[in-house]
Design a protein around this motif. Structure first.
Motif, short mmCIF file in Angstrom:
data_model
loop_
_atom_site.label_atom_id
_atom_site.label_comp_id
_atom_site.label_asym_id
_atom_site.label_seq_id
_atom_site.Cartn_x
_atom_site.Cartn_y
_atom_site.Cartn_z
N SER A 90 -43.13 55.44 -7.36
CA SER A 90 -43.03 54.43 -8.61
C SER A 90 -43.93 54.97 -9.43
CB SER A 90 -43.55 52.99 -7.97
OG SER A 90 -45.02 53.43 -7.46
N PRO A 541 -37.90 46.47 0.99
CA PRO A 541 -38.29 46.49 -0.37
C PRO A 541 -37.08 46.89 -1.41
CG PRO A 541 -39.79 47.61 1.09
CD PRO A 541 -38.59 47.22 1.93
N ARG A 542 -37.33 46.45 -2.41
CA ARG A 542 -36.48 46.78 -3.75
C ARG A 542 -36.70 48.02 -4.27
NH1 ARG A 542 -35.18 42.61 -0.47
NH2 ARG A 542 -33.73 41.03 -1.50
N HIS A 543 -37.77 48.51 -4.13
CA HIS A 543 -38.08 49.87 -4.65
C HIS A 543 -39.15 50.36 -3.87
CE1 HIS A 543 -41.18 47.48 -6.84
NE2 HIS A 543 -41.75 48.62 -6.84
N TRP A 544 -39.44 51.77 -4.01
CA TRP A 544 -40.46 52.24 -3.02
C TRP A 544 -41.55 53.06 -3.80
CZ3 TRP A 544 -39.56 51.31 1.71
CH2 TRP A 544 -38.46 51.02 2.13
N ASP A 545 -42.89 53.13 -3.44
CA ASP A 545 -43.98 53.63 -4.08
C ASP A 545 -44.20 55.07 -3.60
OD1 ASP A 545 -44.69 51.27 -5.59
OD2 ASP A 545 -45.37 50.43 -3.62
N ARG A 562 -41.29 55.98 3.89
CA ARG A 562 -41.37 55.23 2.64
C ARG A 562 -42.26 54.38 2.48
NH1 ARG A 562 -37.49 58.06 -0.35
NH2 ARG A 562 -35.58 58.46 0.86
N ARG A 563 -43.12 54.20 1.60
CA ARG A 563 -44.14 53.02 1.41
C ARG A 563 -43.70 52.17 0.29
NH1 ARG A 563 -48.52 52.15 -2.08
NH2 ARG A 563 -48.08 54.08 -2.84
N ALA A 564 -43.79 51.10 0.37
CA ALA A 564 -43.79 49.91 -0.55
C ALA A 564 -44.93 48.89 -0.47
CB ALA A 564 -42.58 49.17 -0.40
N TRP A 568 -45.11 50.47 5.33
CA TRP A 568 -44.58 51.82 5.63
C TRP A 568 -43.31 51.43 6.57
CZ3 TRP A 568 -45.15 56.44 3.57
CH2 TRP A 568 -46.55 56.80 2.70
#
Length: 631
Positions: A90, A541-545, A562-564, A568
């Motif tokens: 992100s 999640p709708r998007h990932w960080d 993937r982290r949000a 994780w």
């Protein structure tokens, strides 16, 4: 054409070296004995690229031969920080060392080569300054790999072939692990991104910085001796009446040639494909909402694009806590504006946005699906975008483009700029590789440019090949750009025997990046899965960080984390026909316990268990997979 200033002092014909900030990557630029501009690349002292050509040919000047290196700028640090609405991270902090090299040809005309070396790779582009017309003719850029290097490449389809003459749409299967120098089975060449292994290092080639004035490129079909050269689009790949190659007045600057370089982990976590794209244009943040969508067409096809069925899919999206429902082709004839508005109004009561399909085509293909030829001019687009906003549509899926010529690239960019101004989300299908556009145009939620799930519903042959194909995509097509593969089927595919297990299908929901993930599964298929699977899909999640590459081999298997926020999600799939044991180092998670969902005893079954950090061993079933969630 600007002539070289006489006060520039010639630089000795020795290699000029540029290094990455960490000193691991080194690029050497020189003019060789044949007076050609060349470069080599090393990482950690090991050769990555052998002597490779650089240069351009314009109608107004030849920068391929008879060159002299006349100036090299001081090295300067380059830094950009930016955000991505749809990407593997992100927030991105891009750092590189930049240097500009000026060469002169025999006529005294100048070409500027700009290099950027970052810890995860290299980028280069050319500039020819000065007033007057610049007509592109050819590019000499090449990538010379050692003889023992291997390649993972997708052939480029020949223009005007395939269904209703829609090619090229970046929808072929990959050649995996072939020797460099292997010619493409299709004369049009190879698409970007192209993946190579050179010694201990991996290299992913692509391009970025496409502003609508330049054509899109590919690699040429022939690569004798392991030397890959930039290739050009087919003359047929143009907007009606438009031009093929870059043709500008004033300065000409090419797109960036981008090479992510390093161990596979470095390449897989790289953001160079968006780092080299232009900064974001303004877009209404209230409308910039990545998410998940229901979609009837994947399994039910055209017959389901009717009011009652789309209303049912809105209910389905609401039940799954998703964000959108995509209404596909023929909605104008089978539903109509009035009932589309009724659907949009109904969707708002459920907090579901409506997405509407359009056919981009003019006369560059023969596709009959409608609405068609409604977006060809600025006036057309203004009318349709206003119409969609009045109906209450949140975004458009625009399909069936015409290739990679400069005029077709301009069409893409016009659509992106004008839809941004209108506040409409965008999804390109039957389309080119986005090449970093999701950074510049954050409302470009996704793009196809892949042999997606729909092909596996057409033929058993594609279904049989889907496991290895899916295991290629995180390493190539989905490496930098969002991808609308339209994943995930748990039930039946009409007239097709599904060859992947349910764990494999679930893993795709995390592994594949898409600003809006359009799920292929129907309400009936979703009703067959356990509550804990539906619960996971409701809360994804709708998007990932952030992303971490944990393990994998292109076309064989892949495991990503993937982290949000503070959560994780770890997902993996196995494309092989045999069991695969994987050992995961999860020390970075501390001693957390995670929820594990993987394959059960049967191909259509799931099982739920606990996965404990800091280390875990998993056995993946043939064509199986898993998702683990750590809160």
């Amino acid at each position: 054409m600007k002539l070289l200033a006489s006060l520039l002092i010639a630089v000795p014909a020795l290699a000029q070296a540029l290094s990455s900030p960490d000193g691991q990557l080194q690029v050497d630029v020189s003019v060789n004995a044949e007076q050609q501009l060349v470069y080599t690349v090393q990482r950690a002292g090991q050769p990555v690229l052998l002597a490779s050509r650089l240069g351009l040919v314009l109608e107004q000047g030849d920068f391929a031969n008879g060159l002299k290196l006349v100036a090299a700028s001081p090295v300067k640090a380059h830094r950009e920080q930016y955000t991505l609405a749809a990407g593997k991270k992100s927030r991105v902090d891009y750092r590189a060392n930049e240097q500009r090299f000026t060469v002169a040809n025999a006529a005294g005309q100048q070409l500027i080569l700009t290099l950027r070396a970052s810890n995860d790779g290299l980028a280069l582009r050319y500039t020819v300054d000065g007033p007057g017309r610049k007509q592109f003719k050819d590019e000499l850029t090449s990538f010379a790999f050692p003889a023992d290097a291997r390649a993972w490449l997708q052939p480029m389809a020949v223009a005007k072939t395939g269904y209703s003459r829609v090619n090229p749409s970046y929808e072929e299967h990959y050649q995996m692990g072939v020797a460099v120098g292997t010619p493409s089975p299709m004369p049009a060449g190879w698409v970007f991104p192209a993946l190579f292994r050179s010694g201990a290092n991996w290299v992913a080639l692509t391009e970025a910085g496409m502003d609508g004035r330049f054509h899109a490129s590919r690699l040429q079909a022939a690569s004798t001796g392991g030397i890959y050269r930039i290739g050009l689009p087919d003359p047929l790949e143009v907007f009606t009446g438009g031009h093929l190659l870059a043709d500008v007045n004033g300065p000409l600057t090419t797109p960036w040639r981008v090479l992510a370089i390093g161990p596979l982990k470095t390449v897989m976590e790289s953001t160079l494909g968006t780092d080299l794209a232009a900064p974001a244009v303004p877009f209404d943040k209230a409308r910039l909402k990545p998410g998940h969508a229901s979609w009837s067409w994947a399994l039910l096809k055209d017959g389901a694009t009717v009011f009652d069925e789309q209303k049912r899919f809105i209910d389905y999206a609401a039940d799954m806590h998703w964000n959108y429902t995509l209404v596909d082709a023929e909605w104008d004839r089978q539903i109509g504006d009035a009932q589309m508005k009724a659907l949009a109004d109904y969707g708002r009561t459920k907090n579901i946005g409506l997405l509407a399909w359009y056919n981009s085509a003019g006369d560059w293909n023969d596709t009959p699906q409608t609405p068609r030829s409604k977006l060809l001019t600025r006036a057309d687009r203004a009318r349709e975008f206003a119409r969609m906003k009045a109906i209450g549509v949140a975004g458009l899926k625009v399909d069936f483009f015409g290739g990679d010529g400069a005029s077709m690239q301009a069409y893409y960019v016009d659509l992106l700029k004008e839809s941004a101004a209108a506040g409409l989300l965008m999804n390109f299908h039957g389309a080119t590789l986005p090449r970093g556009w999701s950074r510049t145009y954050p409302h470009l939620m996704t793009a196809e440019a892949v042999r997606g799930l729909e092909f596996t519903t057409f033929t058993q042959e594609d279904q049989d090949a889907v496991a290895t194909h899916a295991a290629m995509l995180p390493f190539t097509r989905n490496l930098f750009d969002p991808m609308d593969f339209t994943p995930m089927v748990f039930g039946d595919i009409p007239n097709i025997k599904r060859t992947t297990r349910n764990g494999f299908e679930l893993a795709e929901s995390v592994l594949f990046l898409s600003g809006i993930q359009h799920y292929a599964e129907t309400p009936e298929g979703m009703a067959t899965v356990p509550a804990y699977v539906k619960g996971l899909l409701r809360e994804l999640p709708r998007h990932w960080d952030e992303v971490r590459f944990l393990d994998g081999e292109p076309g064989k298997f892949v495991v990503l984390a993937r982290r949000a926020g503070k959560q994780w999600f770890i997902a993996g799939l196995n494309a092989d026909d045999t069991l695969r044991e994987i050992q995961l180092d999860l020390a970075w998670l501390g001693k957390r316990q995670g929820q594990l969902i993987t394959d059960g005893a049967g191909e259509r079954e799931f099982t739920e268990a606990q996965l404990a950090a800091p280390a875990a061993q998993l056995t993946l079933a043939p064509h199986g997979g898993f998702v683990a969630r750590f809160r």
